[in-house]
Enzyme design. Structure first.
Site, PDB file in Angstrom:
ATOM      1  CB  CYS A  78      -0.908   0.043   1.223  1.00  0.00           C
ATOM      2  SG  CYS A  78      -1.768  -1.472   1.603  1.00  0.00           S
ATOM      3  CG  HIS A 136      -0.828   3.834   4.561  1.00  0.00           C
ATOM      4  ND1 HIS A 136      -0.649   2.686   3.843  1.00  0.00           N
ATOM      5  CD2 HIS A 136      -0.242   3.621   5.757  1.00  0.00           C
ATOM      6  CE1 HIS A 136       0.012   1.805   4.569  1.00  0.00           C
ATOM      7  NE2 HIS A 136       0.266   2.359   5.729  1.00  0.00           N
TER       8      HIS A 136
HETATM    9 CA    CA Z   1      -2.948  -2.203  -0.591  1.00  0.00          CA
END
Ligand code: CA
Length: 472
Positions: A78, A136
């Site tokens: 990610c 994130h």
């Molecule tokens: Ca991911």
């Protein structure tokens, strides 16, 4: 006219010509939407042939637009993948080498402030931006979306989240980490900018609601919406409504995963319907992609690709990818040359003529001339990947792909005949492999070592234990 006057005349005429051509090109300011899913398998969209997960709305993006059959992201998990997407630059150039630590006191774990994100590129030319869902890009306040060109943020700062509102109990990450219950940051209440909010809907629906509201609010002016769903990332949690629409799938894990994709698909449908209703359908460019390949933990399907999230086989980095812009992007077309998530910012900048900092040139390109057929060439002669921690370098040049990894071995594939990477050509063509290695190593000299430690090094066993269960 004397020489001086002629010089001045030429300068004025030239400047005017340059200026006017720039103005006519820069006149295009469509709205931009990136719909990003999390750990969704290559085969888990109708437009890539899924026969059990039904995605009529996501499929509209491909069918009414252009589908990329060789669409890549820049990393197989990610965080770094998103850093590449959001900056249009290989994230290794600025040391974003791991998933960042989830720690609001850590000033290093996040996207360096010198880098320009899509939102920061579009802001000076009049766009209003929103990130809805998973951030994130750092949990320290210096990395907050509101400080990175996003006027609006609705979602969570960390890398994953629980889906049911009754599980969102903590005021912030610090409280979550200290809690004796140990449920962790997956259980924080959502944020709207800097305010914690109480929610009562299934998370994916909540995010779709906010996306529609943002479009309603901003539709009179150019906007950029980064709709960053955490679905179908674990924990596998789906509401009854979506499970009931997937009873044809017998395997419980796969059914739950499918239900999570159904929720995203409904959200995509609502976004597209809102664009139509507001009459901005033909003035809005929508990209759809997954941030990396399907994970081995979430019952996803990457067939016919080998491997999954974390791998540099196709299954980790070759993702479902399409773009729609009715009347401008060709409809119902498959584009086969390799493209990258890096190209999304390149495309936005190309369309709007937004300035890019000279000292941080994009690795991505404007895809418009390629997908409209104006440019018959290929967007990328070569694409590269590096996983620093794993000691892996990978390359795709044309249809030739090589992986050179301390942990995963050495591989050479011809993707024209072997998309599933079953036939390692290393022994029969070592010379070509060595050529790829030289090229990868030369590219690697442009990168820097990671500037923060990895999330994996941050022990959170309880968190994992609690969140990997299937929950209905
Ligand atoms: Ca991911």
């Amino acid at each position: 006219m004397n020489k001086m006057a002629i010089k001045l005349f030429n300068k004025v005429v030239l400047t005017t010509l340059l200026c006017c051509s720039a103005i006519s090109y820069a006149a295009q300011k469509p709205n931009f939407i990136i719909i990003l899913t999390d750990d969704q398998g290559y085969a888990d969209v109708g437009f890539n042939g899924s026969d059990d997960i039904i995605t009529p709305n996501i499929d509209r993006i491909a069918n009414e637009g252009t589908k990329f059959t060789n669409g890549y992201v820049t990393y197989a998990v990610c965080g770094p993948s998103r850093a590449g997407l959001l900056t249009g630059r290989y994230q290794g150039r600025f040391g974003f080498g791991y998933n960042p630590i989830i720690d609001p006191t850590d000033k290093m774990s996040g996207l360096p402030l010198e880098e320009q994100m899509v939102s920061e590129v579009l802001k000076p030319i009049g766009y209003t931006s929103s990130i809805i869902g998973k951030w994130h890009m750092g949990t320290h306040e210096r990395f907050h979306p509101n400080k990175r060109g996003f006027e609006h943020f609705y979602g969570f700062l960390s890398g994953g989240h629980n889906y049911f509102p009754e599980d969102l109990i903590y005021q912030n990450i610090t409280e979550a980490k200290k809690s004796s219950k140990g449920a962790g940051w997956y259980n924080t209440k959502l944020l709207e900018n800097n305010q914690r909010v109480e929610t009562d809907e299934y998370l994916t629906d909540e995010l779709s609601n906010e996306a529609v509201k943002f479009i309603e609010r901003e539709h009179d002016n150019p906007f950029f919406l980064y709709l960053s769903y955490n679905a179908p990332h674990t924990p596998l949690q789906a509401s009854k409504e979506y499970l009931d629409r997937n009873t044809h799938i017998k395997d419980k894990k796969r059914r739950t995963y499918a239900a999570m994709v159904t929720a995203v698909d409904d959200g995509v449908g609502r976004v597209l319907a809102k664009l139509k209703e507001l009459g901005i359908d033909e003035n809005t460019m929508v990209f759809f992609l997954s941030d990396n390949g399907g994970s081995s933990k979430n019952a996803s399907n990457n067939a016919p690709l080998r491997g999954s999230k974390g791998d540099y086989f196709e299954g980790g980095i070759h993702v479902p990818f399409a773009v729609r812009w009715p009347g401008t992007v060709p409809a119902g077309v498959d584009y086969h040359n390799p493209v990258s998530s890096l190209d999304i910012l390149g495309t936005f900048a190309g369309i709007t003529n937004a300035p890019i900092a000279k000292e941080r040139p994009l690795d991505g390109v404007n895809l418009m001339p390629f997908i409209t057929g104006q440019n018959k060439g290929i967007p990328h002669q070569v694409l590269f990947w590096r996983n620093f921690g794993q000691g892996t370098l990978a390359i795709r040049r044309g249809d030739s792909k090589a992986i050179n990894s301390n942990k995963k071995g050495q591989h050479l594939f011809d993707l024209t005949t072997d998309l599933s990477e079953k036939n390692n050509l290393l022994k029969s063509n070592r010379e070509q492999f060595e050529q790829h290695v030289r090229e990868m190593k030369s590219w690697e000299t442009e990168l820097i070592d990671p500037i923060f430690r990895s999330l994996m090094s941050q022990k959170n066993k309880t968190n994992k234990k609690k969140n990997n269960k299937v929950k209905h």
